[in-house]
Design a protein around this motif. Structure first.
Motif, PDB file in Angstrom:
ATOM      1  N   VAL A 215       0.839  -1.196   0.000  1.00 38.45           N
ATOM      2  CA  VAL A 215       0.000   0.000   0.000  1.00 38.45           C
ATOM      3  C   VAL A 215       0.873   1.244   0.000  1.00 38.45           C
ATOM      4  CG1 VAL A 215      -1.888  -1.171   1.178  1.00 38.45           C
ATOM      5  CG2 VAL A 215      -0.123   0.000   2.529  1.00 38.45           C
ATOM      6  N   PRO A 216       0.320   2.406  -0.403  1.00 38.60           N
ATOM      7  CA  PRO A 216       1.108   3.648  -0.430  1.00 38.60           C
ATOM      8  C   PRO A 216       1.597   4.027   0.958  1.00 38.60           C
ATOM      9  CG  PRO A 216      -0.967   3.894  -1.626  1.00 38.60           C
ATOM     10  CD  PRO A 216      -1.051   2.596  -0.883  1.00 38.60           C
ATOM     11  N   ILE A 217       2.698   4.781   0.989  1.00 39.23           N
ATOM     12  CA  ILE A 217       3.247   5.182   2.287  1.00 39.23           C
ATOM     13  C   ILE A 217       2.457   6.337   2.894  1.00 39.23           C
ATOM     14  CG2 ILE A 217       5.543   4.413   1.648  1.00 39.23           C
ATOM     15  CD1 ILE A 217       6.312   7.358   1.320  1.00 39.23           C
ATOM     16  N   HIS A 218       1.672   7.034   2.080  1.00 40.27           N
ATOM     17  CA  HIS A 218       0.887   8.159   2.582  1.00 40.27           C
ATOM     18  C   HIS A 218      -0.555   7.731   2.796  1.00 40.27           C
ATOM     19  CE1 HIS A 218       4.180  10.883   1.939  1.00 40.27           C
ATOM     20  NE2 HIS A 218       4.276  10.534   0.662  1.00 40.27           N
ATOM     21  N   ASP A 219      -1.165   8.262   3.849  1.00 33.81           N
ATOM     22  CA  ASP A 219      -2.552   7.919   4.156  1.00 33.81           C
ATOM     23  C   ASP A 219      -3.489   8.280   3.010  1.00 33.81           C
ATOM     24  OD1 ASP A 219      -1.818   6.950   6.609  1.00 33.81           O
ATOM     25  OD2 ASP A 219      -2.229   8.818   7.683  1.00 33.81           O
ATOM     26  N   GLY A 220      -3.123   9.322   2.224  1.00 31.15           N
ATOM     27  CA  GLY A 220      -3.971   9.748   1.130  1.00 31.15           C
ATOM     28  C   GLY A 220      -3.869   8.874  -0.105  1.00 31.15           C
ATOM     29  N   ARG A 222      -4.431   6.001  -2.689  1.00 29.11           N
ATOM     30  CA  ARG A 222      -5.651   5.260  -2.977  1.00 29.11           C
ATOM     31  C   ARG A 222      -5.380   3.769  -2.996  1.00 29.11           C
ATOM     32  NH1 ARG A 222      -8.622   7.875  -8.066  1.00 29.11           N
ATOM     33  NH2 ARG A 222     -10.054   6.175  -7.505  1.00 29.11           N
ATOM     34  N   THR A 223      -6.266   3.021  -2.362  1.00 28.96           N
ATOM     35  CA  THR A 223      -6.159   1.568  -2.327  1.00 28.96           C
ATOM     36  C   THR A 223      -7.507   0.956  -2.671  1.00 28.96           C
ATOM     37  OG1 THR A 223      -6.728   1.400   0.032  1.00 28.96           O
ATOM     38  CG2 THR A 223      -4.385   1.660  -0.528  1.00 28.96           C
ATOM     39  N   GLN A 224      -7.463  -0.302  -2.969  1.00 32.08           N
ATOM     40  CA  GLN A 224      -8.684  -1.064  -3.205  1.00 32.08           C
ATOM     41  C   GLN A 224      -8.618  -2.345  -2.377  1.00 32.08           C
ATOM     42  OE1 GLN A 224     -10.945  -3.143  -7.000  1.00 32.08           O
ATOM     43  NE2 GLN A 224      -9.874  -1.204  -7.313  1.00 32.08           N
ATOM     44  N   THR A 225      -9.695  -2.642  -1.684  1.00 31.26           N
ATOM     45  CA  THR A 225      -9.738  -3.834  -0.853  1.00 31.26           C
ATOM     46  C   THR A 225     -10.217  -5.014  -1.685  1.00 31.26           C
ATOM     47  OG1 THR A 225     -10.157  -2.532   1.149  1.00 31.26           O
ATOM     48  CG2 THR A 225     -10.691  -4.881   1.229  1.00 31.26           C
ATOM     49  N   LEU A 226      -9.378  -6.039  -1.767  1.00 32.90           N
ATOM     50  CA  LEU A 226      -9.677  -7.220  -2.572  1.00 32.90           C
ATOM     51  C   LEU A 226      -9.479  -8.470  -1.732  1.00 32.90           C
ATOM     52  CD1 LEU A 226      -7.726  -6.158  -5.782  1.00 32.90           C
ATOM     53  CD2 LEU A 226     -10.194  -6.013  -5.427  1.00 32.90           C
ATOM     54  N   PRO A 236      -2.567  -1.336  -3.626  1.00 36.19           N
ATOM     55  CA  PRO A 236      -2.458   0.036  -4.136  1.00 36.19           C
ATOM     56  C   PRO A 236      -3.038   0.182  -5.534  1.00 36.19           C
ATOM     57  CG  PRO A 236      -0.365  -1.099  -4.390  1.00 36.19           C
ATOM     58  CD  PRO A 236      -1.272  -2.045  -3.644  1.00 36.19           C
ATOM     59  N   GLU A 237      -3.751   1.267  -5.765  1.00 36.93           N
ATOM     60  CA  GLU A 237      -4.241   1.578  -7.096  1.00 36.93           C
ATOM     61  C   GLU A 237      -3.170   2.258  -7.941  1.00 36.93           C
ATOM     62  OE1 GLU A 237      -7.805   3.830  -7.101  1.00 36.93           O
ATOM     63  OE2 GLU A 237      -9.042   2.232  -6.247  1.00 36.93           O
ATOM     64  N   ASP A 281     -11.423   3.346 -15.056  1.00 36.67           N
ATOM     65  CA  ASP A 281     -11.813   2.803 -13.750  1.00 36.67           C
ATOM     66  C   ASP A 281     -12.155   1.321 -13.853  1.00 36.67           C
ATOM     67  OD1 ASP A 281     -11.407   5.245 -12.585  1.00 36.67           O
ATOM     68  OD2 ASP A 281     -13.530   5.814 -12.547  1.00 36.67           O
ATOM     69  N   ALA A 282     -12.912   0.956 -14.872  1.00 36.05           N
ATOM     70  CA  ALA A 282     -13.291  -0.448 -15.049  1.00 36.05           C
ATOM     71  C   ALA A 282     -12.058  -1.305 -15.342  1.00 36.05           C
ATOM     72  CB  ALA A 282     -14.313  -0.591 -16.179  1.00 36.05           C
ATOM     73  N   TRP A 283     -11.158  -0.770 -16.183  1.00 36.87           N
ATOM     74  CA  TRP A 283      -9.938  -1.529 -16.484  1.00 36.87           C
ATOM     75  C   TRP A 283      -9.105  -1.724 -15.229  1.00 36.87           C
ATOM     76  CZ3 TRP A 283      -4.816  -0.694 -15.674  1.00 36.87           C
ATOM     77  CH2 TRP A 283      -3.944  -1.617 -16.250  1.00 36.87           C
ATOM     78  N   ARG A 284      -8.943  -0.657 -14.437  1.00 38.85           N
ATOM     79  CA  ARG A 284      -8.114  -0.732 -13.238  1.00 38.85           C
ATOM     80  C   ARG A 284      -8.662  -1.780 -12.266  1.00 38.85           C
ATOM     81  NH1 ARG A 284      -7.682   4.389 -12.363  1.00 38.85           N
ATOM     82  NH2 ARG A 284      -9.524   4.603 -11.049  1.00 38.85           N
ATOM     83  N   GLU A 285      -9.974  -1.834 -12.101  1.00 39.39           N
ATOM     84  CA  GLU A 285     -10.562  -2.802 -11.171  1.00 39.39           C
ATOM     85  C   GLU A 285     -10.299  -4.238 -11.612  1.00 39.39           C
ATOM     86  OE1 GLU A 285     -14.898  -4.034  -9.240  1.00 39.39           O
ATOM     87  OE2 GLU A 285     -14.638  -2.098 -10.261  1.00 39.39           O
ATOM     88  N   GLN A 286     -10.531  -4.536 -12.869  1.00 40.05           N
ATOM     89  CA  GLN A 286     -10.322  -5.914 -13.324  1.00 40.05           C
ATOM     90  C   GLN A 286      -8.835  -6.250 -13.379  1.00 40.05           C
ATOM     91  OE1 GLN A 286      -8.985  -7.048 -16.387  1.00 40.05           O
ATOM     92  NE2 GLN A 286      -8.724  -5.074 -17.414  1.00 40.05           N
TER      93      GLN A 286
END
Length: 324
Positions: A215-220, A222-226, A236-237, A281-286
């Motif tokens: 995950v990113p080192i900064h709280d800001g 963006r992540t996705q829970t999988l 990490p996104e 967005d759809a590509w990133r999720e899959q």
């Protein structure tokens, strides 16, 4: 527990802080021993170091046991009989990998095979001249992949590395005997300036390696829970957002150790050249789900070679010390 205490605990368990225990002086000493005294003195000294680290570092030890409880039924068809011993083996395998990393940094010849279809895919990617973004993980020994460019004039690697750790790594490379070390780009977060720099490298036909299992080192960030190994985990996104900005071929690379040495696996993953803005967005999720499946396959094949010694799952921070 107050919110500030909770934040303190999460910060203490973040991967970027867990790894800060290693000192540059200690790394240099281990390199000196490996170079001047040989493999066995290095191995003998490494064992008590690993045992000491295992005994005093609760967070990495607990994280290792948590992971092994999840992966072992997939690998062996049953829960580990003694998770303490298995976790210690996990740490010792990591110690052995450190020795191989030192050899790779020093330009020593290591058995790293690129066989059959993997070699054909790598050759095709290089010949295309397009470069690409290479998704990697903390499974196996990535430094072997980076050191491959020492033996191939047509293979140019750029590594994206977390800033806090990159300064140590860069100094170690500077002290190594590598004639052509990989280019290191130090970042704390992916910015437009970073994306422009990486796009330039890819246009030059280089291969930019980025780990997508932290995950990113900064709280800001963006992540996705999988779902990963049967429980929710944050991924990490950033690497996948970067892929849509770079509009380039994507690959995966793994370097796992087996009875015959290291084997480099190079695979096509995708190509974002024609991904439209409305499709990102759809590509990133899959794509993230496919990456997690790839990571699962790597871990299932060599479970003791995933070196993420920090709480990875959402529930990890609430575990008790039942296994201590």
């Amino acid at each position: 527990m107050t919110p500030s205490d909770d934040d303190t605990q999460r910060n203490a368990q973040h991967w970027s802080r867990v790894q800060e225990s290693g000192t540059l002086a200690g790394m240099r000493l281990m390199i000196w021993i490996r170079r001047h005294l040989g493999r066995w003195p290095f191995r003998l000294m490494l064992v008590p170091v690993i045992l000491y680290y295992y005994a005093i570092r609760h967070i990495p030890r607990q994280a290792s046991q948590d992971y092994l409880k999840r992966i072992w039924p997939l690998y062996a068809g049953r829960a580990p009989r003694c998770v303490h011993w298995l976790s210690l083996r996990h740490f010792l395998v990591f110690g052995g990998m450190l020795m191989d990393k030192i050899d790779a940094w020093s330009g020593r010849s290591l058995e790293a095979r690129v066989d059959g279809e993997d070699r054909a895919r790598l050759d095709a990617a290089i010949r295309s001249g397009r470069g690409g973004l290479v998704l990697v993980s903390h499974v196996g020994n990535l430094e072997i992949c980076s050191a491959m460019q020492e033996r191939r004039d047509d293979f140019h690697v750029v590594q994206i590395m977390h800033t806090r750790n990159a300064s140590k790594f860069n100094e170690l490379l500077a002290r190594s005997n590598l004639r052509r070390a990989p280019e290191i780009i130090e970042v704390s977060e992916i910015t437009p300036a970073t994306a422009m720099l990486l796009a330039e490298r890819i246009q030059q036909g280089r291969f930019v390696m980025i780990a997508a299992d932290r995950v990113p080192i900064h709280d800001g960030g963006r992540t996705q829970t999988l779902d990963f190994l049967g429980a929710p985990a944050a991924f990490p996104e950033g690497p996948f957002h970067l892929a849509t900005l770079l509009r380039c071929p994507l690959y995966t690379v793994a370097c796992l150790r087996d009875a015959e040495g290291y084997r480099v696996e190079f695979n096509d993953f995708d190509d974002t050249t024609h991904v439209k803005r409305v499709e990102r967005d759809a590509w990133r999720e899959q794509a993230m789900r496919r990456y997690v499946q790839w990571l699962t396959d790597q871990c299932q094949r060599q479970p003791l070679q995933w070196f993420n010694f920090f709480p990875f799952w959402a529930s990890s921070t609430t575990h008790t010390r039942d296994d201590d």
